[in-house]
Structures are given as C-alpha cells and as structure tokens.
Design an enzyme around this catalytic site. Structure first.
Site, mmCIF file in Angstrom:
data_model
loop_
_atom_site.group_PDB
_atom_site.id
_atom_site.type_symbol
_atom_site.label_atom_id
_atom_site.label_comp_id
_atom_site.label_asym_id
_atom_site.label_seq_id
_atom_site.Cartn_x
_atom_site.Cartn_y
_atom_site.Cartn_z
ATOM 1 N N HIS A 384 22.670 31.814 6.690
ATOM 2 C CA HIS A 384 22.685 30.967 7.885
ATOM 3 C C HIS A 384 22.262 29.561 7.492
ATOM 4 O O HIS A 384 21.077 29.275 7.402
ATOM 5 C CB HIS A 384 21.672 31.478 8.922
ATOM 6 C CG HIS A 384 22.085 32.728 9.627
ATOM 7 N ND1 HIS A 384 21.189 33.499 10.334
ATOM 8 C CD2 HIS A 384 23.298 33.340 9.753
ATOM 9 C CE1 HIS A 384 21.830 34.532 10.870
ATOM 10 N NE2 HIS A 384 23.107 34.471 10.519
ATOM 11 N N GLU A 385 23.233 28.704 7.240
ATOM 12 C CA GLU A 385 22.898 27.289 7.012
ATOM 13 C C GLU A 385 22.931 26.590 8.368
ATOM 14 O O GLU A 385 23.934 26.683 9.079
ATOM 15 C CB GLU A 385 23.905 26.657 6.043
ATOM 16 C CG GLU A 385 23.777 25.149 5.865
ATOM 17 C CD GLU A 385 22.392 24.704 5.388
ATOM 18 O OE1 GLU A 385 21.992 25.102 4.282
ATOM 19 O OE2 GLU A 385 21.720 23.978 6.146
ATOM 20 N N GLU A 489 19.475 24.342 -8.192
ATOM 21 C CA GLU A 489 20.657 23.578 -7.753
ATOM 22 C C GLU A 489 20.652 22.152 -8.329
ATOM 23 O O GLU A 489 21.713 21.567 -8.545
ATOM 24 C CB GLU A 489 20.736 23.546 -6.225
ATOM 25 C CG GLU A 489 19.534 22.892 -5.569
ATOM 26 C CD GLU A 489 19.543 22.962 -4.042
ATOM 27 O OE1 GLU A 489 20.551 23.391 -3.462
ATOM 28 O OE2 GLU A 489 18.524 22.599 -3.438
HETATM 29 C C1 NOJ Z 1 20.703 24.015 -0.053
HETATM 30 C C2 NOJ Z 1 20.240 25.294 -0.647
HETATM 31 O O1 NOJ Z 1 19.070 25.122 -1.409
HETATM 32 C C3 NOJ Z 1 21.373 25.852 -1.480
HETATM 33 O O2 NOJ Z 1 20.965 27.011 -2.155
HETATM 34 C C4 NOJ Z 1 22.554 26.118 -0.581
HETATM 35 O O3 NOJ Z 1 23.629 26.541 -1.374
HETATM 36 C C5 NOJ Z 1 22.968 24.876 0.191
HETATM 37 N N1 NOJ Z 1 21.837 24.275 0.809
HETATM 38 C C6 NOJ Z 1 23.991 25.191 1.258
HETATM 39 O O4 NOJ Z 1 23.424 25.991 2.259
HETATM 40 CA CA CA Z 2 17.597 22.965 -1.391
#
Ligand code: NOJ
Ligand code: CA
Length: 687
Positions: A384-385, A489
């Site tokens: 859930h973003e 990331e």
């Molecule tokens: C930031 C998160 O840390 C990352 O893991 C994710 O892929 C992106 N947002 C998209 O939700």
């Molecule tokens: Ca992040």
C-alpha cells in the site's frame, strides 16, 4: 548542506524564547539509584522549578535539566511547583519476545514516581515517572484526572538534557522534507542544530549515549534541538494547526530515554527502549512467521520495469509468477509486488489521491496469483503506497485490508512517499487539506490505526517512510519492521549512494530503535548508473548485522543465478534469533555481531567495516564449549575493494571450537558473513 542546517539550527535556537534558563542550584528532593548502583538520578527543585540530573559511578553526567510544559490552556506548567509525594519501586522480571534479536529480555530497574503540584493559580498536578536502569534512564510525564484541568493543548514540551562531558554526535536533521532519509553527520555535540532521535554521542572519555524515546502513542515525536553548549531540548514535531499535541486528561507522554554504555555495542545490546513499552496487547501472534521475501522491487528501482501500467509494467501476472517460482524453488516465504493496483500512472510521488487499494490492475490477477502462490507454499506480500495522501488511504483502509485478508496475504508493506515532504490530511466534510509532518501526533495515531486494524485481520505491517520506531513492536508485535532511514534503494539511484560508513552508522543509531527493512542482498553490486560501493561479502553480512524479522532477498533472480556461492548464504541465513552479541564495534567505523538462531544450535556472524580495510580478532567464546562447529566463511578476497574489486570473494569451510580466536579480514567497504553449524554434540562441562 550540513553546514547550512547547523547554521539554521543555531539561528533558530538564538531566536527561540521558550527555552528556560538552566537551573542553577536545584535542591535534591528525591533520588533513585539503578539496581547495580551505576546510575543515580536526582530530582531537584529550584525556586519551584523542577529538574533532573544524573551521575554515573558518582561522577555528574547530566547537569540539572528542566522539566515542564507550555500549555495553551492555563499557561506554562513549569514554575511554582512543590513535590507532594514520591515513591520508589524495584522491578526485576524477564519476558519473552515472540521473535526478535533475543528471546528473553530482562527488565531490571528502580522506578521513582514523583507528584508535583502548582502552589499558585490552577494548582495543576502531574507526575514524573523515572525508571533508572544500569544502562540508562527513561522518564515520562503522567497527567492524572483532576478538577479544573481536563484538556491540554501542548504548545511546547520544556524537557531538557544537559550533558556535561564534551561529546561527538552522530545525527540526522529533523524537520526536513526527506523524513529520516539523510546520511549521518558526525560533529561535536556543540554543533548540532535540530536532530532526530535516536541520536548517538560519545564523550571524550569514551562513554556512549543514545537519546531517544519509547512508546510514542498519540503524541508527537520528540526532536532534539540544541539550546546552548551541550544543552538539548525536546522539540515536538508540530501539528498542522500549530500546536504540538492535544490530549484529554488523563494521559501520559512517551518515555524520554537515554541509554548509556561503555562500549558502542552496549547501546545496541540494551533493551531499555523495549522494556519501557507495554506488553503484547495482541495475544497469540504465532500466525506471523519471520521470513525472507523476494519481489517485483529492485527491477522497478533500476527502471527495468515500471510501477505504472503500460509496456514496462512490472506487476503483471506473468512476471509475478516468475518470482513465485523463484521463491518456491529456493525456499523463500514471501513475494512482494509493487505497482499491483491503480494509481501509479501519473505523478504518484506528488499526489497519492489516485491510488485504489481495493482492486488490482487489469494485467494483475490477484486471486489467481494468491492461489498459485499457495499451491507452491509461497505467500504474496501486499503493498500500500499512499504517496502521502493519508486521509485518502484511511477512507479505503478497511476494505483494502479485507481484500488482502481474503487472499491470505498476511504481511503488507506500506509507504508514505510524499514529494511535498508532508502528509495530506482532510476530513470527510470537505474541509481544507492540511499538511502534517510524517512524525506528528496525527501520524502517530494513523500508524497505530493501520497496525491495529491489520492485527484484527492477522496481517503484519512494514511501513516505509514511517514514523520512527520507539519499541511499539512489544505492544503490537504485528508492527514487524519499518524503513525510517536511507535503505538499499539509495544504491539504485541515490545521489550520493549510501557510503560503506552509512550501514555502520545505522547499527549505532537507527537500529537502536528497532528492526529495519533495509532490503539487502544486491549481489549484482550495480545501481541504475553507478556501481554499488560494497563488496559481495558485505551484502551477505548485512543479513546478520541489520536485524529484521522480514528480510528481503532484494536482487533479481537472474543475478542470484550468477552468484550461486553467495546466494547459498542468503538461502541459509536465519531471520529470528534467541541471542545477540555485539562482539566489537565503533560508531561509524566497524561492527561485528553474532546471533544464535531461534530454536537451533547454529550461530551466524556478520562483520562490516567503513571505507577502511581492517583486521578484527574475535574470540569464538559465544559458541558452546567443547563442541565442534563447521564454520562456513564468506569473506572478501585478498584484493577486494568496494570501489573497483567488489566481486573478489572467497568461501571457506573449516572446523572451529569455542576456544579459537578468529581473525576477520575486511576489505575497504567490505564485510564477512559466517554460519556456524554444530557437528558434534555438546560435551558436558565440569560443574
Ligand atoms: C519508497 C520505498 O522505500 C520503496 O521501497 C518503494 O519501492 C517505493 N517507495 C515505492 O512505494
Ligand atoms: Ca524510502
């Protein structure tokens, strides 16, 4: 940029009027010593103003430091105080974690509860409760039910920490748009401005201290702002309306904590923050399984595929099946899929109001994939973003969780990326959109709402861009991990990427608050445009050093196929431990951690260094005496270097016993990972 932040901090503190004069000659009115007589806490009054001070082995460590509040109703609660009663209580008990870095946790402290009352005006009353452990202190304010004081609008918390010995500090700025995702600064404590906790400091004498808080519930996060010299003041993350916190009495604040240890590793081994949280409120949580997971993730960050629909869409049925097959073949429980739902096609970074959490995109067969996963003994991990549109998310929360629960999804990664740096909040009645910090009172409520609603459906939560951890996993064990720092990331697209020192900084700062979903294991060592500043062995060591009960196996399946030896360690390594020992370490320089596997006799060891190569010697005395172990050693090759010889890597197997002293050679930016498997029974020891 760091200088700029420091300068702003200085200017801010000069311009601020709410910081009180430091107490000069406080008379001690109550005191408590830690069970082992290491720390002594004194509560003082000077002309009706309350303060605390602390000594260690009889040497003053904190000078008298203010207590109190600036309240909108009734004014400052700081002067004209008298101590009406106080009592001491000794506690020594041991409790069990359902999963964690260690199985049993001892809580041994002396509690001092002191009741203050104003001698004039409203005669408001509050308690300050101190818990004095051998390795630090925690204290909180408790506002009991009382006449004439029903509601509190906190405009400022006046709590201070006035550290006496000169110290160096490791910190990230607070009140900045990128939440906790900054590289750590190392400066004299006298030069910090406004910082997040945990902040770690080391005094000239080598004493280590970590400033943080515990049990952040329905309150705003505490930042620390330097007032003058080494005097720090609580600075609460402000609400959109301008106040810091609003509460109805009775209520209590989070615990303000200082962990104190001779060695840096002592900070990590401390359980003080967990001990200050309430016991598990969820009952049986055995439905959550600590596990590793793979997923449609790194390929998105490399831009090999996209979150958005279209020809590059990563979350397709076919691609997800590929990851399910990969997970099933290698024994990983989870498969995360990001971009599975509508809302990613436009500028989701800046506007999360288009996310739909109750249905999948046309090319993602949620039911079919959940069934396919189940047939293969694998579980989808939900995503859930919110893009920071939190009210929009809350409107769908119940049905969104129900959808996942129906398909047997029992872990959800949530996300709070907000390009504007702040969270969007609105009410149902069409009022204005308000902007909240990610760590204010409103977001502390939001996160607990998600966690408790998820718990009702037996779902665990792992937020990215979260509110910081304050040990609430003890009370709500389904809050299993979070991000809350620069994660892997940044190796894909960060400018700069995370330098090797960052991961050591994390161990002694961010990791003191709780598990982190760092997402290690990028064996291809290549970001979008730049190589990753790490050796191959280091990627393995991260699994042991950076604790989380859910660990991502973050690289692409085809990359693991090219690094079969290294992959073997990632397949073997555990995620749940009965014991943890920090064998050595210095903040920002290096660390070695050994962990014993829960319900097993095997141990793992992980060591990391910064940009400098080094040799560490480690006694294996944590192993059972008289027993032979097979050590499976994954280490940097003799010429390995994080800049240009990243893949130089060796695997060795040999027999070891507890009496041995191991020499660990770490390349610059390198690491070492070891699995110890017992190959003989334990020989009985002489009594
Ligand atoms: C930031 C998160 O840390 C990352 O893991 C994710 O892929 C992106 N947002 C998209 O939700
Ligand atoms: Ca992040």
């Amino acid at each position: 940029m760091n200088r700029w932040i420091i300068l702003c901090g200085l200017l801010w503190s000069i311009g601020n009027v709410s910081a009180a004069e430091p107490p000069k000659q406080a008379t001690t009115v109550a005191q408590a010593s830690s069970p082992g007589q290491i720390l002594t806490l004194e509560l003082g009054l000077d002309e009706g103003r309350a303060s605390w001070r602390l000594s260690r082995f009889g040497e003053p460590l904190f000078a008298p430091s203010r207590l109190g509040f600036l309240l909108r109703e009734g004014g400052k609660l700081e002067r004209n105080l008298e101590l009406v009663q106080h009592d001491l209580k000794t506690v020594d008990n041991t409790w069990e974690q359902p999963w964690g870095e260690s199985r049993f946790v001892r809580d041994r402290h002396v509690q001092l509860t002191a009741r203050f009352r104003e001698t004039l005006g409203l005669r408001r009353t509050f308690d300050v409760v101190f818990r004095v452990f051998d390795d630090g202190i925690g204290f909180r304010y408790v506002f009991p039910k009382q006449d004439g004081f029903k509601f509190a609008t906190i405009d400022d918390e006046l709590t201070e920490f006035d550290l006496i010995p000169d110290a160096t500090a490791w910190w990230i700025p607070a009140g900045e748009w990128n939440r906790y995702e900054y590289l750590y600064n190392t400066t004299p404590l006298r030069e910090v401005g406004q910082v997040h906790t945990p902040m770690t400091v080391r005094t000239q004498n080598g004493l280590h201290l970590s400033f943080h808080e515990a049990a952040l519930v329905d309150y705003s996060s505490m930042w620390l702002r330097r007032v003058e010299n080494q005097r720090l003041k609580a600075q609460l993350s402000p609400a959109a309306e301008g106040w810091k916190v609003q509460r109805t009495l009775p209520f209590e604040t989070p615990w303000r904590t200082v962990v104190i240890a001779d060695q840096a590793g002592g900070l990590y081994e401390s359980n003080l923050v967990l001990n200050l949280n309430e016991p598990n409120r969820l009952g049986d949580v055995s439905w959550f399984k600590p596990a590793k997971y793979v997923g449609v993730w790194w390929e998105l960050h490399l831009e090999k595929s996209s979150w958005a629909r279209g020809p590059k869409h990563g979350a397709t049925t076919a691609n997800t099946r590929r990851y399910i097959d990969f997970a099933a073949e290698h024994g990983f429980r989870g498969v995360l899929v990001e971009g599975w739902n509508p809302g990613w096609d436009g500028n989701w970074f800046g506007d999360g109001n288009h996310f739909d959490f109750t249905q999948a995109t046309e090319d993602f067969d949620l039911k079919g994939l959940a069934d396919y996963a189940k047939e293969h003994g694998v579980h989808l991990v939900g995503h859930h973003e919110t893009g920071g549109a939190v009210s929009h998310y809350e409107q769908q929360l119940g049905p969104a969780l129900d959808l996942y629960a129906r398909h047997g999804i029992d872990v959800i990664k949530t996300g709070y990326v907000a390009d504007a740096g702040q969270i969007e909040r609105f009410d149902r009645k069409g009022g204005p959109v308000l902007r909240e910090w990610h760590d204010g009172q409103w977001m502390s409520r939001h996160h607990l709402r998600v966690v408790t609603e998820a718990a009702k459906r037996r779902i665990a939560i792992n937020p990215h861009e979260p509110i910081k951890d304050t040990g609430l996993r003890r009370t709500y064990p389904n809050w299993v991990a979070r991000e809350g720092a620069r994660g892997m990331e940044y190796a894909a697209w960060g400018n700069p990427q995370n330098p090797p020192e960052h991961e050591i900084d994390l161990v002694f700062t961010r990791m003191l608050s709780g598990p982190m979903d760092y997402t290690p294991g990028i064996v291809s060592l290549q970001g979008r445009t730049h190589p990753i500043p790490s050796t191959l062995a280091r990627q393995l060591a991260l699994y042991v050093v950076i604790y989380s009960p859910i660990q991502m196996v973050a690289d692409l399946p085809e990359h693991y196929a090219q690094h079969k030896d290294a992959f073997q360690f990632i397949k073997d390594v555990a995620v749940d431990w009965s014991e943890t020992r920090v064998l050595n370490g210095e903040v920002g320089d290096y660390v070695t951690i050994a962990r014993k596997v829960r319900n097993s006799e095997a141990w793992y060891l992980g060591a990391l260094t910064d940009e400098q190569g080094r040799v560490l010697t480690v006694p294996l005395s944590f192993l059972d005496p008289g027993r032979t172990y097979r050590a499976e050693i994954y280490r940097d090759g003799p010429k390995a270097h994080y800049r240009d010889r990243r893949f130089e890597f060796e695997v060795e197997q040999r027999e070891v016993t507890a009496g041995e002293i191991l020499t660990i050679r770490l390349a610059a930016g390198g690491g070492q990972a070891i699995r110890f498997v017992p190959i003989s029974a334990q020989t009985p020891q002489e009594p």
